[in-house]
Design a protein around this motif. Sequence first.
Motif, PDB file in Angstrom:
ATOM      1  N   MET A   1       0.767  -1.085   0.013  1.00 41.80           N
ATOM      2  CA  MET A   1       0.189  -0.209  -0.032  1.00 41.80           C
ATOM      3  C   MET A   1       0.956   1.141  -0.127  1.00 41.80           C
ATOM      4  SD  MET A   1      -2.928   1.092   2.561  1.00 41.80           S
ATOM      5  CE  MET A   1      -2.137   1.462   3.897  1.00 41.80           C
ATOM      6  N   THR A   2       0.596   1.964  -1.007  1.00 39.99           N
ATOM      7  CA  THR A   2       1.453   3.371  -1.159  1.00 39.99           C
ATOM      8  C   THR A   2       0.773   4.458  -0.392  1.00 39.99           C
ATOM      9  OG1 THR A   2       2.443   2.291  -3.324  1.00 39.99           O
ATOM     10  CG2 THR A   2       2.763   4.572  -2.806  1.00 39.99           C
ATOM     11  N   ARG A   3       1.693   4.977   0.181  1.00 39.81           N
ATOM     12  CA  ARG A   3       0.809   6.494   0.839  1.00 39.81           C
ATOM     13  C   ARG A   3       1.629   7.397   0.275  1.00 39.81           C
ATOM     14  NH1 ARG A   3       1.615   6.266   7.033  1.00 39.81           N
ATOM     15  NH2 ARG A   3       3.318   7.802   6.102  1.00 39.81           N
ATOM     16  N   GLU A   4       0.875   8.772  -0.004  1.00 38.37           N
ATOM     17  CA  GLU A   4       1.392   9.863  -0.188  1.00 38.37           C
ATOM     18  C   GLU A   4       1.032  11.019   0.657  1.00 38.37           C
ATOM     19  OE1 GLU A   4       0.491  11.312  -4.091  1.00 38.37           O
ATOM     20  OE2 GLU A   4       0.195   9.213  -4.899  1.00 38.37           O
ATOM     21  N   SER A   5       2.182  11.875   0.793  1.00 37.76           N
ATOM     22  CA  SER A   5       2.191  12.895   1.682  1.00 37.76           C
ATOM     23  C   SER A   5       1.819  14.173   1.206  1.00 37.76           C
ATOM     24  CB  SER A   5       3.512  12.955   2.606  1.00 37.76           C
ATOM     25  OG  SER A   5       3.576  14.008   3.254  1.00 37.76           O
ATOM     26  N   ASN A   6       1.120  15.031   1.991  1.00 37.51           N
ATOM     27  CA  ASN A   6       0.986  16.354   1.208  1.00 37.51           C
ATOM     28  C   ASN A   6       1.830  17.240   1.702  1.00 37.51           C
ATOM     29  OD1 ASN A   6      -1.585  15.453   0.340  1.00 37.51           O
ATOM     30  ND2 ASN A   6      -2.585  15.871   2.210  1.00 37.51           N
ATOM     31  N   PHE A   7       3.021  16.883   2.278  1.00 37.39           N
ATOM     32  CA  PHE A   7       4.053  17.604   2.852  1.00 37.39           C
ATOM     33  C   PHE A   7       5.084  17.969   1.531  1.00 37.39           C
ATOM     34  CE2 PHE A   7       3.171  15.565   6.774  1.00 37.39           C
ATOM     35  CZ  PHE A   7       2.958  16.631   7.842  1.00 37.39           C
ATOM     36  N   SER A   8       5.523  19.192   1.569  1.00 34.63           N
ATOM     37  CA  SER A   8       6.279  19.506   0.486  1.00 34.63           C
ATOM     38  C   SER A   8       7.873  19.045   0.648  1.00 34.63           C
ATOM     39  CB  SER A   8       6.528  21.109   0.419  1.00 34.63           C
ATOM     40  OG  SER A   8       7.288  21.648   1.370  1.00 34.63           O
ATOM     41  N   ASP A   9       8.664  18.918  -0.264  1.00 31.95           N
ATOM     42  CA  ASP A   9      10.010  18.258   0.048  1.00 31.95           C
ATOM     43  C   ASP A   9      10.739  19.024   0.907  1.00 31.95           C
ATOM     44  OD1 ASP A   9       9.553  16.313  -1.744  1.00 31.95           O
ATOM     45  OD2 ASP A   9      10.717  17.316  -3.483  1.00 31.95           O
ATOM     46  N   LEU A  10      10.556  20.560   1.027  1.00 32.16           N
ATOM     47  CA  LEU A  10      11.311  21.234   2.146  1.00 32.16           C
ATOM     48  C   LEU A  10      10.780  21.067   3.492  1.00 32.16           C
ATOM     49  CD1 LEU A  10      13.265  23.496   2.409  1.00 32.16           C
ATOM     50  CD2 LEU A  10      11.388  25.078   2.163  1.00 32.16           C
ATOM     51  N   GLN A  11       9.638  21.023   3.619  1.00 28.77           N
ATOM     52  CA  GLN A  11       8.753  20.621   4.839  1.00 28.77           C
ATOM     53  C   GLN A  11       9.392  19.370   5.225  1.00 28.77           C
ATOM     54  OE1 GLN A  11       4.731  21.004   3.786  1.00 28.77           O
ATOM     55  NE2 GLN A  11       4.442  22.522   5.330  1.00 28.77           N
TER      56      GLN A  11
ATOM     57  N   ASP B   1       4.946  12.080   8.361  1.00 27.26           N
ATOM     58  CA  ASP B   1       3.509  11.741   8.595  1.00 27.26           C
ATOM     59  C   ASP B   1       2.870  12.537   9.350  1.00 27.26           C
ATOM     60  OD1 ASP B   1       1.425   9.897   8.501  1.00 27.26           O
ATOM     61  OD2 ASP B   1       2.185   8.633  10.036  1.00 27.26           O
ATOM     62  N   HIS B   2       1.710  12.652   9.249  1.00 23.85           N
ATOM     63  CA  HIS B   2       0.629  13.771   9.961  1.00 23.85           C
ATOM     64  C   HIS B   2       0.419  13.169  11.506  1.00 23.85           C
ATOM     65  CE1 HIS B   2       0.048  14.930   5.794  1.00 23.85           C
ATOM     66  NE2 HIS B   2      -0.285  15.942   6.458  1.00 23.85           N
ATOM     67  N   ILE B   3       0.349  13.906  12.348  1.00 27.89           N
ATOM     68  CA  ILE B   3      -0.015  13.608  13.691  1.00 27.89           C
ATOM     69  C   ILE B   3      -1.360  13.487  13.817  1.00 27.89           C
ATOM     70  CG2 ILE B   3      -0.131  14.377  16.031  1.00 27.89           C
ATOM     71  CD1 ILE B   3       2.809  15.953  15.574  1.00 27.89           C
ATOM     72  N   VAL B   4      -2.221  14.635  13.251  1.00 30.27           N
ATOM     73  CA  VAL B   4      -3.475  14.550  12.941  1.00 30.27           C
ATOM     74  C   VAL B   4      -3.865  14.246  11.535  1.00 30.27           C
ATOM     75  CG1 VAL B   4      -5.865  15.976  13.388  1.00 30.27           C
ATOM     76  CG2 VAL B   4      -3.883  16.266  15.150  1.00 30.27           C
ATOM     77  N   PRO B   5      -4.333  13.292  11.363  1.00 27.74           N
ATOM     78  CA  PRO B   5      -4.691  12.861   9.686  1.00 27.74           C
ATOM     79  C   PRO B   5      -5.433  13.772   8.833  1.00 27.74           C
ATOM     80  CG  PRO B   5      -5.214  10.957  11.170  1.00 27.74           C
ATOM     81  CD  PRO B   5      -5.040  12.318  12.251  1.00 27.74           C
ATOM     82  N   VAL B   6      -4.948  14.040   7.939  1.00 25.57           N
ATOM     83  CA  VAL B   6      -5.746  14.741   6.833  1.00 25.57           C
ATOM     84  C   VAL B   6      -7.205  14.714   6.779  1.00 25.57           C
ATOM     85  CG1 VAL B   6      -6.043  15.883   4.720  1.00 25.57           C
ATOM     86  CG2 VAL B   6      -3.665  15.499   5.513  1.00 25.57           C
ATOM     87  N   SER B   7      -7.641  13.374   6.807  1.00 27.75           N
ATOM     88  CA  SER B   7      -8.897  12.950   6.885  1.00 27.75           C
ATOM     89  C   SER B   7      -9.703  13.415   8.008  1.00 27.75           C
ATOM     90  CB  SER B   7      -9.090  11.277   6.979  1.00 27.75           C
ATOM     91  OG  SER B   7      -8.265  10.767   7.811  1.00 27.75           O
ATOM     92  N   LYS B   8      -8.954  13.651   9.094  1.00 25.43           N
ATOM     93  CA  LYS B   8      -9.551  14.143  10.403  1.00 25.43           C
ATOM     94  C   LYS B   8      -9.390  15.812  10.537  1.00 25.43           C
ATOM     95  CE  LYS B   8      -9.737   9.919  12.538  1.00 25.43           C
ATOM     96  NZ  LYS B   8     -10.920   9.553  12.668  1.00 25.43           N
ATOM     97  N   GLY B   9      -8.965  16.326   9.382  1.00 20.70           N
ATOM     98  CA  GLY B   9      -9.174  17.832   9.717  1.00 20.70           C
ATOM     99  C   GLY B   9      -7.378  18.358   9.782  1.00 20.70           C
ATOM    100  N   GLY B  10      -6.341  17.241   9.926  1.00 23.48           N
ATOM    101  CA  GLY B  10      -5.093  17.954  10.024  1.00 23.48           C
ATOM    102  C   GLY B  10      -4.450  18.580   8.900  1.00 23.48           C
ATOM    103  N   LEU B  11      -3.651  19.722   9.216  1.00 28.13           N
ATOM    104  CA  LEU B  11      -3.087  20.223   8.034  1.00 28.13           C
ATOM    105  C   LEU B  11      -1.583  19.642   7.930  1.00 28.13           C
ATOM    106  CD1 LEU B  11      -4.306  23.861   9.271  1.00 28.13           C
ATOM    107  CD2 LEU B  11      -5.074  22.316   7.629  1.00 28.13           C
ATOM    108  N   SER B  12      -1.048  19.998   6.785  1.00 28.68           N
ATOM    109  CA  SER B  12       0.351  19.752   6.424  1.00 28.68           C
ATOM    110  C   SER B  12       1.126  20.864   6.651  1.00 28.68           C
ATOM    111  CB  SER B  12       0.401  19.387   4.986  1.00 28.68           C
ATOM    112  OG  SER B  12      -0.192  18.447   4.558  1.00 28.68           O
TER     113      SER B  12
END
Length: 65
Positions: free
Chosen positions: A1-11, A47-58
């Motif tokens: 299962m491949t996951r993709e992050s919403n974080f930029s490479d700099l982040q 990885d996100h602490i609070v998932p994007v699906s639950k309103g977490g921001l990148s």
Amino acid sequence: MTRESNFSDLQKAAIFVRDRATCAYSGRNLWILDGGATPKFPADWADHIVPVSKGGLSTLENGVC
């Protein structure tokens, strides 16, 4: 299962340095040259602490290595 992050490479780089290349979940050293991760280890280390699906921001505050 491949996951993709919403974080930029700099982040991702900033999170990697801030967390000293240590996985927040396993405690594993992610520095490939130190023998922690293998070359086949997924390169998306942020990885996100609070998932994007639950309103977490990148944001740096919501990211862990």
